[in-house]
Design an enzyme around this catalytic site. Structure first.
Site, mmCIF file in Angstrom:
data_model
loop_
_atom_site.group_PDB
_atom_site.id
_atom_site.type_symbol
_atom_site.label_atom_id
_atom_site.label_comp_id
_atom_site.label_asym_id
_atom_site.label_seq_id
_atom_site.Cartn_x
_atom_site.Cartn_y
_atom_site.Cartn_z
ATOM 1 N N PRO A 132 0.838 -1.074 -0.143
ATOM 2 C CA PRO A 132 -0.050 0.176 0.048
ATOM 3 C C PRO A 132 0.882 1.100 -0.034
ATOM 4 C CG PRO A 132 0.145 -1.035 2.132
ATOM 5 C CD PRO A 132 0.743 -2.059 1.260
ATOM 6 N N MET A 133 0.481 2.304 -0.589
ATOM 7 C CA MET A 133 1.221 3.735 -0.973
ATOM 8 C C MET A 133 0.297 4.489 -0.960
ATOM 9 S SD MET A 133 4.315 2.287 -3.448
ATOM 10 C CE MET A 133 3.274 1.172 -4.270
ATOM 11 N N THR A 134 0.232 5.694 -0.298
ATOM 12 C CA THR A 134 -0.638 6.894 -0.246
ATOM 13 C C THR A 134 0.073 7.599 -1.684
ATOM 14 O OG1 THR A 134 -0.993 6.955 2.001
ATOM 15 C CG2 THR A 134 -1.183 9.096 0.708
ATOM 16 N N GLN A 192 -6.784 -1.445 1.525
ATOM 17 C CA GLN A 192 -6.274 -1.158 2.854
ATOM 18 C C GLN A 192 -7.193 -0.116 3.547
ATOM 19 O OE1 GLN A 192 -2.829 1.201 3.792
ATOM 20 N NE2 GLN A 192 -1.749 -0.556 4.637
ATOM 21 N N HIS A 210 -4.550 -1.238 8.482
ATOM 22 C CA HIS A 210 -3.539 -0.599 8.531
ATOM 23 C C HIS A 210 -3.213 -0.507 9.927
ATOM 24 C CE1 HIS A 210 -0.031 1.340 7.621
ATOM 25 N NE2 HIS A 210 -0.480 2.397 6.833
ATOM 26 N N ASN A 267 2.902 2.156 10.802
ATOM 27 C CA ASN A 267 3.276 3.550 10.238
ATOM 28 C C ASN A 267 2.935 4.796 10.948
ATOM 29 O OD1 ASN A 267 4.553 2.003 8.045
ATOM 30 N ND2 ASN A 267 3.568 3.014 6.359
ATOM 31 N N TYR A 295 -0.234 5.367 12.286
ATOM 32 C CA TYR A 295 -1.681 5.605 12.295
ATOM 33 C C TYR A 295 -2.624 5.163 13.424
ATOM 34 C CZ TYR A 295 0.002 7.255 7.830
ATOM 35 O OH TYR A 295 0.917 8.089 6.867
ATOM 36 N N ASN A 325 8.614 1.189 14.453
ATOM 37 C CA ASN A 325 8.780 1.960 13.158
ATOM 38 C C ASN A 325 8.573 3.387 13.960
ATOM 39 O OD1 ASN A 325 8.443 3.771 10.899
ATOM 40 N ND2 ASN A 325 6.641 2.541 10.276
ATOM 41 N N GLY A 347 7.038 -1.575 -2.396
ATOM 42 C CA GLY A 347 6.642 -0.390 -2.349
ATOM 43 C C GLY A 347 7.002 0.482 -3.804
ATOM 44 N N TYR A 360 3.088 12.226 -4.445
ATOM 45 C CA TYR A 360 1.839 12.690 -3.725
ATOM 46 C C TYR A 360 1.321 13.814 -4.562
ATOM 47 C CZ TYR A 360 4.218 10.245 0.081
ATOM 48 O OH TYR A 360 5.055 9.255 0.681
#
Length: 353
Positions: free
Chosen positions: A23-25, A98, A174, A177, A179, A231, A312, A340
């Site tokens: 998953p990648m924003t 996700q 998720h 990272n 969140y 992380n 990723g 982004y």
């Protein structure tokens, strides 16, 4: 010998290979947090992955942490994602959504009037978030009440049902990272003294109950879970992650989820191996060893460290990554300046072999 190019059964879903898209924003959703025609193209281009895990999708309005990120809490969002899943399936792919609640990460200017970012405790994250008004410091979030925590768990379950309605093959929670789920797991951001905080057993409660609610809503075989032990992203502090994550892995194992997905940050391979053992089911690894080309990660399937490896940035820049890995390259270089927001540049214009 099993290789990353061999098929695998993921809780009844046949995957063509063991190379997954992490998953990648990308911050390219349309107005109202909907997937766009570019979103359809982006994921369809990458349908040769054994499994696609989408960018983080907020399960509720207050779960949004960044500009132009998609949701799964409105009819319009469900309909827009259906176009993505239909196209990916037509191309032979498998795709999980996700579900990502950003918690304290974000800013009220990204939310409807009157809403404020929430978290397990009123502890601000270090750093800033980009907004249409420019960078803004993370605020001190509002502490969730017990009733709000349970409502948030319900939001995850509702979003999971919406994901299935939208045609997804499953969802990934998720828990990494920095969140919301990670904020509950980490002692630096969870200062609660009730049943949701304190001991590792209490700090994993939100994660476990969210996973259980989603599994009940759509089936455990369609529910995955992602973690990133230790992380420090988004101001997370976890000085001794092992007791928390081994306890979590055992609880998730009891739910018989589709998979556990570990993102390594730093030298944590020993803990990753332990989590694979404690979970016991299908294990996805986003390895710390991923380099400019990443072929060394394929050996992690061959030696049994992981069942699938996730990529990723390399998948972002190489839509046909499995074919490139099999051929030994060459590889496109990711353009960080276009990660982004923006248009098709750096999104759907990377060339296949």
């Amino acid at each position: 010998m099993t290789t990353a190019f061999d098929p695998i059964d993921l809780s009844g879903i046949q995957l063509g290979n063991r190379i997954a898209m992490a998953p990648m924003t990308r911050s390219r959703a349309g107005e109202g947090g909907v997937a766009t025609d570019l979103t359809v193209e982006y994921y369809t281009q990458r349908a040769s992955a054994g499994l696609i895990v989408t960018e983080g999708i907020q399960p509720s309005v207050v779960g949004q942490g960044y500009p132009d990120t998609p949701g799964l809490h409105s009819d319009e969002q469900i309909a827009a994602w259906r176009k993505v899943t239909d196209a990916v399936h037509a191309a032979g792919g498998t795709i999980f959504a996700q579900l990502m609640h950003a918690g304290r990460v974000g800013h009220p200017v990204l939310l409807p009037d009157g809403l404020i970012n929430v978290a397990p405790s009123p502890v601000a994250a270090d750093g800033q978030v980009y907004t249409a008004e420019g960078p803004k410091d993370f605020i001190t979030p509002r502490e969730l009440t017990d009733a709000e925590i349970r409502a948030t768990i319900d939001d995850f379950a509702t979003a999971a049902r919406n994901a299935i309605e939208a045609g997804f093959d499953g969802v990934e929670l998720h828990g990494a990272n920095g969140y919301l789920i990670h904020q509950f797991l980490a002692p630096g951001s969870n200062h609660r003294t009730d049943e949701w905080g304190g001991s590792p057993e209490n700090r994993i409660r939100f994660a476990v109950e969210a996973a259980a609610a989603v599994a009940e809503a759509i089936g455990a075989s369609r529910t995955g879970f992602r973690v990133s032990p230790g992380n420090p992203s988004n101001g997370i502090s976890e000085p001794d992650p092992e007791p928390t994550y081994t306890a979590l892995a055992k609880e998730l194992a009891a739910l018989d989820l589709a998979y556990l997905h570990v993102m390594e940050v730093g030298d944590v391979r020993e803990l990753s191996v332990r989590l694979r053992q404690d979970f016991g089911g299908t294990f996805l690894l986003n390895p710390h060893t991923e380099g400019p080309t990443g072929p060394e990660a394929l050996a992690l399937v061959e030696d049994g460290t992981a069942d699938l490896v996730t990529f990723g940035a390399l998948f972002l820049a190489n839509p046909d990554l499995p074919a490139r890995l099999k051929a030994g390259g060459p590889y496109n270089t990711p353009d960080r300046a276009t990660y982004y927001g923006g248009t098709e540049k750096g999104y759907t214009d990377y060339l296949a072999l």
